[in-house]
Design a protein around this motif. Structure first.
Motif, PDB file in Angstrom:
ATOM      1  N   PHE A 108      -4.706 -28.686  68.127  1.00  0.00           N
ATOM      2  CA  PHE A 108      -5.669 -27.655  68.501  1.00  0.00           C
ATOM      3  C   PHE A 108      -6.243 -28.006  69.872  1.00  0.00           C
ATOM      4  CE2 PHE A 108      -5.570 -27.339  63.928  1.00  0.00           C
ATOM      5  CZ  PHE A 108      -5.658 -25.969  63.703  1.00  0.00           C
ATOM      6  N   PRO A 109      -6.154 -27.101  70.847  1.00  0.00           N
ATOM      7  CA  PRO A 109      -6.735 -27.386  72.161  1.00  0.00           C
ATOM      8  C   PRO A 109      -8.251 -27.345  72.110  1.00  0.00           C
ATOM      9  CG  PRO A 109      -5.824 -25.176  72.113  1.00  0.00           C
ATOM     10  CD  PRO A 109      -5.490 -25.805  70.800  1.00  0.00           C
ATOM     11  N   ILE A 110      -8.874 -28.267  72.818  1.00  0.00           N
ATOM     12  CA  ILE A 110     -10.334 -28.313  72.892  1.00  0.00           C
ATOM     13  C   ILE A 110     -10.701 -28.087  74.350  1.00  0.00           C
ATOM     14  CG2 ILE A 110     -12.377 -29.733  72.574  1.00  0.00           C
ATOM     15  CD1 ILE A 110     -11.249 -30.620  70.068  1.00  0.00           C
ATOM     16  N   HIS A 111     -11.508 -27.071  74.589  1.00  0.00           N
ATOM     17  CA  HIS A 111     -11.921 -26.727  75.952  1.00  0.00           C
ATOM     18  C   HIS A 111     -13.365 -27.167  76.149  1.00  0.00           C
ATOM     19  CE1 HIS A 111      -8.330 -24.291  76.591  1.00  0.00           C
ATOM     20  NE2 HIS A 111      -8.478 -23.907  75.347  1.00  0.00           N
ATOM     21  N   GLY A 112     -13.554 -28.148  76.987  1.00  0.00           N
ATOM     22  CA  GLY A 112     -14.911 -28.593  77.292  1.00  0.00           C
ATOM     23  C   GLY A 112     -15.571 -29.335  76.151  1.00  0.00           C
ATOM     24  N   LYS A 113     -16.870 -29.476  76.253  1.00  0.00           N
ATOM     25  CA  LYS A 113     -17.644 -30.189  75.233  1.00  0.00           C
ATOM     26  C   LYS A 113     -17.898 -29.260  74.048  1.00  0.00           C
ATOM     27  CE  LYS A 113     -21.897 -32.743  74.573  1.00  0.00           C
ATOM     28  NZ  LYS A 113     -23.142 -33.201  75.147  1.00  0.00           N
ATOM     29  N   PRO A 114     -17.697 -29.743  72.792  1.00  0.00           N
ATOM     30  CA  PRO A 114     -17.959 -28.909  71.621  1.00  0.00           C
ATOM     31  C   PRO A 114     -19.406 -28.418  71.593  1.00  0.00           C
ATOM     32  CG  PRO A 114     -16.767 -30.883  70.995  1.00  0.00           C
ATOM     33  CD  PRO A 114     -17.178 -31.054  72.433  1.00  0.00           C
ATOM     34  N   SER A 115     -19.600 -27.176  71.189  1.00  0.00           N
ATOM     35  CA  SER A 115     -20.932 -26.576  71.150  1.00  0.00           C
ATOM     36  C   SER A 115     -21.664 -26.881  69.851  1.00  0.00           C
ATOM     37  CB  SER A 115     -20.816 -25.055  71.303  1.00  0.00           C
ATOM     38  OG  SER A 115     -20.195 -24.498  70.154  1.00  0.00           O
ATOM     39  N   GLY A 116     -20.953 -27.377  68.835  1.00  0.00           N
ATOM     40  CA  GLY A 116     -21.555 -27.606  67.528  1.00  0.00           C
ATOM     41  C   GLY A 116     -21.316 -26.453  66.574  1.00  0.00           C
ATOM     42  N   GLU A 117     -20.760 -25.341  67.069  1.00  0.00           N
ATOM     43  CA  GLU A 117     -20.472 -24.183  66.221  1.00  0.00           C
ATOM     44  C   GLU A 117     -19.030 -24.160  65.736  1.00  0.00           C
ATOM     45  OE1 GLU A 117     -21.631 -20.453  67.859  1.00  0.00           O
ATOM     46  OE2 GLU A 117     -23.444 -21.277  68.746  1.00  0.00           O
ATOM     47  N   GLU A 118     -18.180 -25.017  66.271  1.00  0.00           N
ATOM     48  CA  GLU A 118     -16.772 -24.991  65.908  1.00  0.00           C
ATOM     49  C   GLU A 118     -16.573 -25.484  64.475  1.00  0.00           C
ATOM     50  OE1 GLU A 118     -17.260 -25.737  70.235  1.00  0.00           O
ATOM     51  OE2 GLU A 118     -18.002 -26.723  68.462  1.00  0.00           O
ATOM     52  N   GLU A 119     -15.572 -24.890  63.817  1.00  0.00           N
ATOM     53  CA  GLU A 119     -15.198 -25.378  62.501  1.00  0.00           C
ATOM     54  C   GLU A 119     -13.716 -25.122  62.270  1.00  0.00           C
ATOM     55  OE1 GLU A 119     -17.528 -23.466  59.488  1.00  0.00           O
ATOM     56  OE2 GLU A 119     -16.312 -21.674  59.498  1.00  0.00           O
ATOM     57  N   LEU A 120     -13.155 -25.938  61.399  1.00  0.00           N
ATOM     58  CA  LEU A 120     -11.776 -25.781  60.986  1.00  0.00           C
ATOM     59  C   LEU A 120     -11.794 -25.276  59.552  1.00  0.00           C
ATOM     60  CD1 LEU A 120      -8.769 -26.238  61.632  1.00  0.00           C
ATOM     61  CD2 LEU A 120      -9.028 -28.513  60.618  1.00  0.00           C
ATOM     62  N   LYS A 121     -11.083 -24.173  59.307  1.00  0.00           N
ATOM     63  CA  LYS A 121     -11.015 -23.610  57.960  1.00  0.00           C
ATOM     64  C   LYS A 121      -9.586 -23.750  57.464  1.00  0.00           C
ATOM     65  CE  LYS A 121     -11.630 -19.444  55.242  1.00  0.00           C
ATOM     66  NZ  LYS A 121     -11.967 -18.022  55.255  1.00  0.00           N
ATOM     67  N   LEU A 122      -9.426 -24.375  56.305  1.00  0.00           N
ATOM     68  CA  LEU A 122      -8.127 -24.518  55.669  1.00  0.00           C
ATOM     69  C   LEU A 122      -8.122 -23.664  54.414  1.00  0.00           C
ATOM     70  CD1 LEU A 122      -9.020 -27.515  56.862  1.00  0.00           C
ATOM     71  CD2 LEU A 122      -6.722 -28.022  56.097  1.00  0.00           C
ATOM     72  N   SER A 123      -7.163 -22.767  54.301  1.00  0.00           N
ATOM     73  CA  SER A 123      -7.025 -21.907  53.127  1.00  0.00           C
ATOM     74  C   SER A 123      -5.660 -22.143  52.510  1.00  0.00           C
ATOM     75  CB  SER A 123      -7.153 -20.427  53.505  1.00  0.00           C
ATOM     76  OG  SER A 123      -8.402 -20.167  54.088  1.00  0.00           O
ATOM     77  N   VAL A 124      -5.632 -22.320  51.200  1.00  0.00           N
ATOM     78  CA  VAL A 124      -4.367 -22.505  50.492  1.00  0.00           C
ATOM     79  C   VAL A 124      -4.003 -21.192  49.819  1.00  0.00           C
ATOM     80  CG1 VAL A 124      -3.162 -23.782  48.676  1.00  0.00           C
ATOM     81  CG2 VAL A 124      -4.811 -24.958  50.151  1.00  0.00           C
ATOM     82  N   TRP A 125      -2.731 -20.810  49.979  1.00  0.00           N
ATOM     83  CA  TRP A 125      -2.199 -19.562  49.437  1.00  0.00           C
ATOM     84  C   TRP A 125      -0.946 -19.861  48.632  1.00  0.00           C
ATOM     85  CZ3 TRP A 125      -4.493 -14.800  50.457  1.00  0.00           C
ATOM     86  CH2 TRP A 125      -5.542 -14.833  51.387  1.00  0.00           C
ATOM     87  N   ASP A 126      -0.673 -19.012  47.651  1.00  0.00           N
ATOM     88  CA  ASP A 126       0.540 -19.094  46.853  1.00  0.00           C
ATOM     89  C   ASP A 126       1.471 -17.968  47.293  1.00  0.00           C
ATOM     90  OD1 ASP A 126       2.440 -19.592  44.819  1.00  0.00           O
ATOM     91  OD2 ASP A 126       1.413 -18.226  43.460  1.00  0.00           O
ATOM     92  N   TRP A 127       2.617 -18.326  47.877  1.00  0.00           N
ATOM     93  CA  TRP A 127       3.580 -17.346  48.366  1.00  0.00           C
ATOM     94  C   TRP A 127       4.203 -16.592  47.201  1.00  0.00           C
ATOM     95  CZ3 TRP A 127       8.859 -16.896  47.524  1.00  0.00           C
ATOM     96  CH2 TRP A 127       9.523 -15.971  48.343  1.00  0.00           C
ATOM     97  N   ASP A 128       4.316 -15.288  47.342  1.00  0.00           N
ATOM     98  CA  ASP A 128       4.944 -14.436  46.330  1.00  0.00           C
ATOM     99  C   ASP A 128       5.945 -13.512  47.006  1.00  0.00           C
ATOM    100  OD1 ASP A 128       3.646 -15.312  43.960  1.00  0.00           O
ATOM    101  OD2 ASP A 128       1.853 -14.216  44.549  1.00  0.00           O
ATOM    102  N   LEU A 129       7.099 -13.354  46.415  1.00  0.00           N
ATOM    103  CA  LEU A 129       8.141 -12.482  46.941  1.00  0.00           C
ATOM    104  C   LEU A 129       7.826 -11.036  46.582  1.00  0.00           C
ATOM    105  CD1 LEU A 129      10.921 -12.161  48.301  1.00  0.00           C
ATOM    106  CD2 LEU A 129      11.939 -12.460  46.035  1.00  0.00           C
ATOM    107  N   GLY A 130       7.758 -10.173  47.586  1.00  0.00           N
ATOM    108  CA  GLY A 130       7.607  -8.745  47.345  1.00  0.00           C
ATOM    109  C   GLY A 130       6.216  -8.257  47.029  1.00  0.00           C
ATOM    110  N   LYS A 131       5.218  -9.124  47.056  1.00  0.00           N
ATOM    111  CA  LYS A 131       3.830  -8.692  46.840  1.00  0.00           C
ATOM    112  C   LYS A 131       2.900  -9.601  47.626  1.00  0.00           C
ATOM    113  CE  LYS A 131       2.916 -11.325  42.630  1.00  0.00           C
ATOM    114  NZ  LYS A 131       2.074 -11.339  41.478  1.00  0.00           N
ATOM    115  N   ALA A 132       1.638  -9.238  47.651  1.00  0.00           N
ATOM    116  CA  ALA A 132       0.660 -10.011  48.416  1.00  0.00           C
ATOM    117  C   ALA A 132       0.552 -11.431  47.862  1.00  0.00           C
ATOM    118  CB  ALA A 132      -0.702  -9.330  48.374  1.00  0.00           C
TER     119      ALA A 132
END
Length: 120
Positions: free
Chosen positions: A78-102
């Protein structure tokens, strides 16, 4: 960018069984937020429909088949531009892949970047 932050997604454990036949086919979506909002409900297969500024970053791990304890070991820069402002966050979401549907949402984790950088 002035620097990069390397993030490695190692594994997950004890995922719920979401498929009728078999276990799950999980993948993880990583999103870098820098204080700008994007629409949350349009993730499918690692794709994002942006609603505004595109300076947030998005990555997706590989999909692991038929497991409730996936091991990814996938790394992203992940590129970081300048000094962090304190508002940045990393969100990790886990998903279950399904064929032919959401794909099915499994769960999420938000990591404030300033706290993660202090833990190094």
């Amino acid at each position: 960018p002035s620097a990069h932050w390397e993030v490695t997604v190692l594994q997950a454990r004890n995922l719920p069984r979401l498929d009728v036949f078999g276990k799950a086919d999980p993948y993880c979506v990583l999103r870098w937020f820098d204080g700008l909002e994007v629409e949350e409900d349009e993730v499918k297969g690692g794709l994002m429909h942006w609603t505004g500024n595109t300076s947030s970053k998005l990555f997706k791990t590989s999909t692991r088949r038929n497991t409730l304890a996936p091991v990814w070991n996938d790394s992203f820069l992940f590129p970081i531009h300048g000094k962090p402002s304190g508002e940045e966050e990393l969100k990790l979401s886990v998903w279950d892949w399904d064929l032919g549907k959401a794909d099915d949402f499994v769960g999420t984790l938000r990591i404030p970047v300033d706290k993660a950088l202090r833990m190094q």
